[in-house]
Design a protein around this motif. Structure first.
Motif, mmCIF file in Angstrom:
data_model
loop_
_atom_site.group_PDB
_atom_site.id
_atom_site.type_symbol
_atom_site.label_atom_id
_atom_site.label_comp_id
_atom_site.label_asym_id
_atom_site.label_seq_id
_atom_site.Cartn_x
_atom_site.Cartn_y
_atom_site.Cartn_z
ATOM 1 N N CYS A 5 0.876 -1.182 0.000
ATOM 2 C CA CYS A 5 0.000 0.000 0.000
ATOM 3 C C CYS A 5 0.909 1.226 0.000
ATOM 4 C CB CYS A 5 -0.902 -0.037 1.234
ATOM 5 S SG CYS A 5 -2.115 1.307 1.309
ATOM 6 N N VAL A 6 0.951 1.946 -1.120
ATOM 7 C CA VAL A 6 2.013 2.931 -1.345
ATOM 8 C C VAL A 6 1.430 4.342 -1.479
ATOM 9 C CG1 VAL A 6 3.979 3.540 -2.782
ATOM 10 C CG2 VAL A 6 3.314 1.132 -2.536
ATOM 11 N N ASP A 7 1.945 5.220 -0.654
ATOM 12 C CA ASP A 7 1.592 6.636 -0.664
ATOM 13 C C ASP A 7 2.246 7.303 -1.879
ATOM 14 O OD1 ASP A 7 1.306 9.346 -0.121
ATOM 15 O OD2 ASP A 7 1.884 9.189 1.986
ATOM 16 N N GLN A 8 1.428 7.911 -2.752
ATOM 17 C CA GLN A 8 1.985 8.574 -3.927
ATOM 18 C C GLN A 8 1.939 10.100 -3.790
ATOM 19 O OE1 GLN A 8 -0.232 7.609 -7.474
ATOM 20 N NE2 GLN A 8 -2.209 8.089 -6.566
ATOM 21 N N SER A 9 1.909 10.584 -2.546
ATOM 22 C CA SER A 9 1.929 12.029 -2.327
ATOM 23 C C SER A 9 3.341 12.572 -2.528
ATOM 24 C CB SER A 9 1.426 12.369 -0.927
ATOM 25 O OG SER A 9 2.268 11.824 0.066
ATOM 26 N N GLY A 10 3.492 13.891 -2.419
ATOM 27 C CA GLY A 10 4.695 14.577 -2.860
ATOM 28 C C GLY A 10 6.001 14.091 -2.295
ATOM 29 N N SER A 11 6.039 13.677 -1.045
ATOM 30 C CA SER A 11 7.324 13.347 -0.421
ATOM 31 C C SER A 11 7.769 11.912 -0.688
ATOM 32 C CB SER A 11 7.230 13.559 1.093
ATOM 33 O OG SER A 11 6.268 12.679 1.645
ATOM 34 N N MET A 12 6.956 11.118 -1.377
ATOM 35 C CA MET A 12 7.206 9.684 -1.486
ATOM 36 C C MET A 12 7.629 9.247 -2.891
ATOM 37 S SD MET A 12 6.751 8.832 1.608
ATOM 38 C CE MET A 12 6.935 7.074 1.411
ATOM 39 N N TYR A 13 8.069 10.202 -3.734
ATOM 40 C CA TYR A 13 8.345 9.881 -5.134
ATOM 41 C C TYR A 13 9.303 8.706 -5.292
ATOM 42 C CZ TYR A 13 6.269 14.465 -6.157
ATOM 43 O OH TYR A 13 5.431 15.530 -6.256
ATOM 44 N N SER A 14 10.463 8.784 -4.643
ATOM 45 C CA SER A 14 11.473 7.738 -4.807
ATOM 46 C C SER A 14 10.956 6.393 -4.313
ATOM 47 C CB SER A 14 12.753 8.125 -4.067
ATOM 48 O OG SER A 14 13.752 7.158 -4.247
ATOM 49 N N SER A 15 10.214 6.408 -3.214
ATOM 50 C CA SER A 15 9.679 5.156 -2.673
ATOM 51 C C SER A 15 8.655 4.536 -3.607
ATOM 52 C CB SER A 15 9.055 5.418 -1.296
ATOM 53 O OG SER A 15 10.049 5.745 -0.348
ATOM 54 N N VAL A 16 7.896 5.357 -4.339
ATOM 55 C CA VAL A 16 6.930 4.831 -5.301
ATOM 56 C C VAL A 16 7.660 4.056 -6.398
ATOM 57 C CG1 VAL A 16 5.242 5.447 -7.071
ATOM 58 C CG2 VAL A 16 5.179 6.594 -4.850
ATOM 59 N N VAL A 17 8.745 4.607 -6.911
ATOM 60 C CA VAL A 17 9.510 3.949 -7.972
ATOM 61 C C VAL A 17 10.032 2.602 -7.486
ATOM 62 C CG1 VAL A 17 11.567 4.092 -9.421
ATOM 63 C CG2 VAL A 17 10.147 6.135 -9.064
ATOM 64 N N HIS A 18 10.645 2.574 -6.311
ATOM 65 C CA HIS A 18 11.197 1.319 -5.785
ATOM 66 C C HIS A 18 10.086 0.329 -5.421
ATOM 67 C CE1 HIS A 18 14.901 3.686 -5.573
ATOM 68 N NE2 HIS A 18 15.541 2.544 -5.442
ATOM 69 N N SER A 19 8.957 0.818 -4.967
ATOM 70 C CA SER A 19 7.843 -0.072 -4.626
ATOM 71 C C SER A 19 7.307 -0.774 -5.868
ATOM 72 C CB SER A 19 6.721 0.724 -3.959
ATOM 73 O OG SER A 19 7.121 1.249 -2.722
ATOM 74 N N ALA A 20 7.214 -0.053 -6.969
ATOM 75 C CA ALA A 20 6.721 -0.662 -8.204
ATOM 76 C C ALA A 20 7.649 -1.782 -8.661
ATOM 77 C CB ALA A 20 6.592 0.402 -9.295
ATOM 78 N N VAL A 21 8.955 -1.559 -8.576
ATOM 79 C CA VAL A 21 9.918 -2.590 -8.971
ATOM 80 C C VAL A 21 9.852 -3.778 -8.014
ATOM 81 C CG1 VAL A 21 12.372 -3.097 -9.254
ATOM 82 C CG2 VAL A 21 11.437 -0.938 -10.118
ATOM 83 N N MET A 22 9.785 -3.507 -6.706
ATOM 84 C CA MET A 22 9.698 -4.598 -5.729
ATOM 85 C C MET A 22 8.436 -5.420 -5.931
ATOM 86 S SD MET A 22 12.111 -5.211 -3.595
ATOM 87 C CE MET A 22 11.226 -6.071 -2.302
ATOM 88 N N ALA A 23 7.311 -4.764 -6.188
ATOM 89 C CA ALA A 23 6.055 -5.494 -6.402
ATOM 90 C C ALA A 23 6.172 -6.424 -7.594
ATOM 91 C CB ALA A 23 4.908 -4.506 -6.604
ATOM 92 N N SER A 24 6.834 -5.956 -8.647
ATOM 93 C CA SER A 24 7.016 -6.782 -9.836
ATOM 94 C C SER A 24 7.879 -8.002 -9.535
ATOM 95 C CB SER A 24 7.656 -5.941 -10.945
ATOM 96 O OG SER A 24 8.028 -6.742 -12.034
ATOM 97 N N ILE A 25 8.969 -7.804 -8.803
ATOM 98 C CA ILE A 25 9.864 -8.919 -8.465
ATOM 99 C C ILE A 25 9.131 -9.942 -7.599
ATOM 100 C CG2 ILE A 25 11.954 -9.547 -7.208
ATOM 101 C CD1 ILE A 25 13.115 -6.817 -8.049
ATOM 102 N N LEU A 26 8.415 -9.465 -6.597
ATOM 103 C CA LEU A 26 7.693 -10.374 -5.701
ATOM 104 C C LEU A 26 6.603 -11.138 -6.436
ATOM 105 C CD1 LEU A 26 7.298 -8.095 -2.528
ATOM 106 C CD2 LEU A 26 8.899 -9.994 -2.841
ATOM 107 N N SER A 27 5.935 -10.461 -7.380
ATOM 108 C CA SER A 27 4.825 -11.113 -8.082
ATOM 109 C C SER A 27 5.306 -12.248 -8.973
ATOM 110 C CB SER A 27 4.055 -10.089 -8.926
ATOM 111 O OG SER A 27 4.833 -9.643 -10.028
ATOM 112 N N ALA A 28 6.593 -12.238 -9.331
ATOM 113 C CA ALA A 28 7.141 -13.312 -10.172
ATOM 114 C C ALA A 28 7.456 -14.567 -9.374
ATOM 115 C CB ALA A 28 8.406 -12.817 -10.887
#
Length: 371
Positions: free
Chosen positions: A214-237
């Protein structure tokens, strides 16, 4: 921050003669960040200080990206969004971001990607193809760097008794290799010929766990959003996991249908806006089917713009149902947190672990809680 520091921020370099310079490093950086932008207001009125060495050509895009990254680090999310909006709408700096030739020549990086995605609504349609290519390059670089470590942490430990025909350097068995090749030692040179190199097999781990990111996409979380998307993809595989990906600001968007495609995920997010964490956690609670086999990872700065009481109630209810809860104030390569510590402490008291982790450490944490 006291009143004197506020006046320094308002007046910028013109405050130094009467008020003196800021004592703290962070206060000085805030002054410089604001002066980078608002000096244009003085220049537009033909007002220049004696030490004004700014270029009439304005900043280049790399400088602008670094400045935007600093603004998000130094100021609360709501303040950073106001400053960014002034940069784009009042001073026209979006023209740099919107130049496809300039974008195409820049070295891809998570910081650049976060900036471009945050400003995407201001970009012309013809720039979006360049943006997608930028997303793809950054995602490929991050995935290549993280995938092996994450898979190793989550798919099992090396077996000390069984060997594998798969030649993976991380699984190299030095003792077994030496034993298998003792008969190939040349007595004259005392050198061993490695005719049979041994590699450990890894024990398969079966983890019937649901992972909800569950990822916060508000202003201060930009970098974490990018890494979360990649992590979600790796885990889903990984076949033993069922991964759900939810992003939120004041609205909640379920990106689970594209969780295996981080490029599409990042092209779907809408960075910026407010924050309603309680609403997002409530939505994720509705996804839980087997609480005892569910992990909820909340990536946020805990700056709740909705009901703080509802958020505490939601987290407490999930913890009591035996859902494993992790609140991440940062998920990126640096793991430098900036968050509402009071809100985080209240959630910790309800049963949520609070941390700031790099992606590989998140994988290690998942291994611990699901073992």
């Amino acid at each position: 921050m006291d009143d004197l520091d506020r006046w320094r921020l308002v007046l910028g370099r013109y405050a130094h003669e009467q008020l003196g310079e800021s004592a703290g490093e962070e206060e000085r950086r805030r002054e410089e960040a604001l002066d980078f932008l608002y000096q244009r207001e003085y220049a537009g009125r033909d007002v220049r200080g004696p030490d004004d060495t700014s270029s009439d050509d304005g900043p280049g895009l790399p400088e602008l990206v670094a400045w935007l990254d600093g603004v998000r680090e130094l100021f609360p999310g709501s303040t950073a969004e106001v400053v960014e909006r002034h940069a784009l709408e009042r001073y026209g700096l979006v023209e740099l971001i919107g130049d496809p030739d300039v974008l195409a020549r820049l070295e891809p990086s998570p910081a650049l990607l976060a900036t471009v995605l945050a400003l995407r609504e201001h970009l012309a349609p013809e720039v979006l193809d360049v943006v997608r290519e930028l997303v793809r390059k950054v995602v490929e670089e991050l995935t290549g760097r993280l995938q092996l470590d994450v898979r190793r942490a989550l798919t099992g430990r090396r077996s000390q008794h069984r060997h594998s025909p798969m030649k993976v350097a991380a699984n190299f068995d030095p003792r077994g290799t030496i034993r298998r090749n003792l008969r190939h030692v040349d007595p004259r040179t005392r050198q061993m010929v490695l005719a049979d190199v041994r590699f450990f097999e890894r024990n398969a781990r079966h983890l019937p766990w649901d992972v909800v990111l569950c990822v916060d996409q508000s202003g201060s979380m930009y970098s974490s959003v990018v890494h979360s998307a990649v992590m979600a993809s790796i885990l889903s595989a990984l076949p033993a996991f069922r991964v759900r990906l939810v992003v939120f600001s004041t609205e909640v968007v379920d990106l689970t249908p594209v969780v295996d495609d981080p490029v599409e995920t990042l092209m779907s997010v809408s960075l910026g806006g407010g924050t309603d964490i309680a609403r997002a956690v409530g939505y994720c609670a509705g996804l839980v089917e087997n609480p005892a086999r569910t992990v909820l990872v909340l990536v946020t700065d805990f700056q709740e713009g909705g009901s703080r009481r509802d958020l505490v109630r939601q987290v407490k209810r999930l913890a009591e149902s035996r859902v494993r809860l992790l609140g991440l104030a940062a998920l990126d390569k640096d793991a430098k947190p900036s968050y509402d510590r009071e809100m985080a402490a209240r959630l910790a008291a309800c049963g949520m672990e609070i941390a700031a982790l790099t992606p590989d450490r998140l994988a290690a944490w998942l291994t611990e809680v699901t073992s």
